[in-house]
Write an enzyme that holds these catalytic residues in place. Sequence first.
Site, PDB file in Angstrom:
ATOM      1  NE  ARG B  49      -2.726  -2.515   3.234  1.00  0.00           N
ATOM      2  CZ  ARG B  49      -3.240  -2.830   4.418  1.00  0.00           C
ATOM      3  NH1 ARG B  49      -3.265  -1.928   5.391  1.00  0.00           N
ATOM      4  NH2 ARG B  49      -3.725  -4.033   4.624  1.00  0.00           N
ATOM      5  CG  ASP B  51       0.426   5.918   4.357  1.00  0.00           C
ATOM      6  OD1 ASP B  51      -0.203   4.831   4.342  1.00  0.00           O
ATOM      7  OD2 ASP B  51       1.194   6.249   5.281  1.00  0.00           O
ATOM      8  CE1 TYR B 111       6.930   3.852  -0.411  1.00  0.00           C
ATOM      9  CE2 TYR B 111       8.091   1.910   0.382  1.00  0.00           C
ATOM     10  CZ  TYR B 111       6.912   2.558   0.051  1.00  0.00           C
ATOM     11  OH  TYR B 111       5.713   1.903   0.187  1.00  0.00           O
ATOM     12  NE  ARG B 196       4.097  10.770   5.305  1.00  0.00           N
ATOM     13  CZ  ARG B 196       2.792  10.911   5.501  1.00  0.00           C
ATOM     14  NH1 ARG B 196       1.956   9.985   5.025  1.00  0.00           N
ATOM     15  NH2 ARG B 196       2.324  11.948   6.146  1.00  0.00           N
TER      16      ARG B 196
END
Lengths: 263, 263
Positions: B49, B51, B111, B196
Amino acid sequence: MRYFLHLAYEGTQYHGWQVQPNTLTVQLELERCLTQVLRQPIHVMGSGRTDSGVHASHQVAHFDAELGEGPDEATVVYRLNRALPKDIATRLLHAVPERAHARFDAEARTYEYHVRLVPDPFSVNHSLYLDRMPDVAAMNEAAACMLGSFDFTSFSKVKGGENHYVCVCYEAGWHHTPGGLMFRIRSNRFVRGMVRLVVGTLLLVGRGKLTPAEFKAILLAQSRVDAGGAAPAQGLFLSRVEYPLGLVPEAAVPVGMPYFVTR
Amino acid sequence: MRYFLHLAYEGTQYHGWQVQPNTLTVQLELERCLTQVLRQPIHVMGSGRTDSGVHASHQVAHFDAELGEGPDEATVVYRLNRALPKDIATRLLHAVPERAHARFDAEARTYEYHVRLVPDPFSVNHSLYLDRMPDVAAMNEAAACMLGSFDFTSFSKVKGGENHYVCVCYEAGWHHTPGGLMFRIRSNRFVRGMVRLVVGTLLLVGRGKLTPAEFKAILLAQSRVDAGGAAPAQGLFLSRVEYPLGLVPEAAVPVGMPYFVTR
């Protein structure tokens, strides 16, 4: 004291540069924030207008203000960027002679038109998507017809207000980019809607709907009738405004790279 | 037949990847368009997933469908891109063995988190703006503490649903980019909110609020309490999902360049 302000903007949200009644424009936002930061009414004069939805990676405007004992120029830039919406940014403010003029002293302007040839969700608002590669050689042959001094009535919106339609075109050509193509045109001046009409017509050449010779004939006809439609606004960037040596610091426009770096 | 679909999306408009009641998600749009193009109900399973507001320059999902005598894979890609909203795009569809699984077969995910250090109106939705350069050497010293196998409870949102919090981190470091900085982290897996929270805490190191040793202590504490806040979503990109050799065509992920080219 007169100042030149160098800025960039993402034009998607704006009805172009120039202040108009009841619409959001870049000039309006800029004047509002300058007035707030400098605490005096500020009116700005841009190097030229950009249309609704058109971007600028380099635009220049002048204004008159008395900074006096107030903040220095770097501080004004910092405060202005904090006050401005995030889709408008400034990098440089500098004093110029009293009679310097952002529009009349500009010696050349450069526009870039970006085309993407792969679906790219990150440049939707910054390029035109084409699903097949156009004939770049033919488009460049056609583009070269514009080099020199020509009357661009054929590629003008003809909404009046211009004294004449003659532009001296120093550069006009298509370049390959990582995700597609970019058309760059540099000229002493541009008439209204010119770049989008030129690009729209060149893309007809790229699709084989017009020959380079027919493109040249359209230019020489000085008649709006036969040109193609205007290419969409989102691919167009005002990318550089040039002034006589000494008027603008050399650091203002790094040669060989965009004024504002994008990821 | 089972297929892998490689895609990219600009996450600004979406409440993340996964289908949720009454919200717009990437999975929802993708399933709607695949169902329309393939004329059969399609359910997709993503590699993971993302966000709300997070982007993907490379995401992979699998689904089962019977194409039979229907369109070939390149035609499906073409039709799917025409059906999809412009902020979602696909470049590749290919058949895989029946038991291949986009989530469970992924060996590594990468990422990237983008920071801009100059005001840039063209990357507002694609990076975090910092108005001063952080201490990159200190951030890289702290980031190196994560290399290897660690329990990332300290950098998880702890909303449950995970069996364990151990991730094997192969790469973690900051790089200079033309307009700022980019943090890249490659790991076998990620726990919820991890990147994050890691970036938010590394930026505290970059501002001198934490030392690299304190960062390491936070990681080893396996407690969410002392980590920094989560960095904003708009700077984060899922940039690569890797599978065992042979499962995915080599052309799917060009090494050394982003999967989707941006201007």
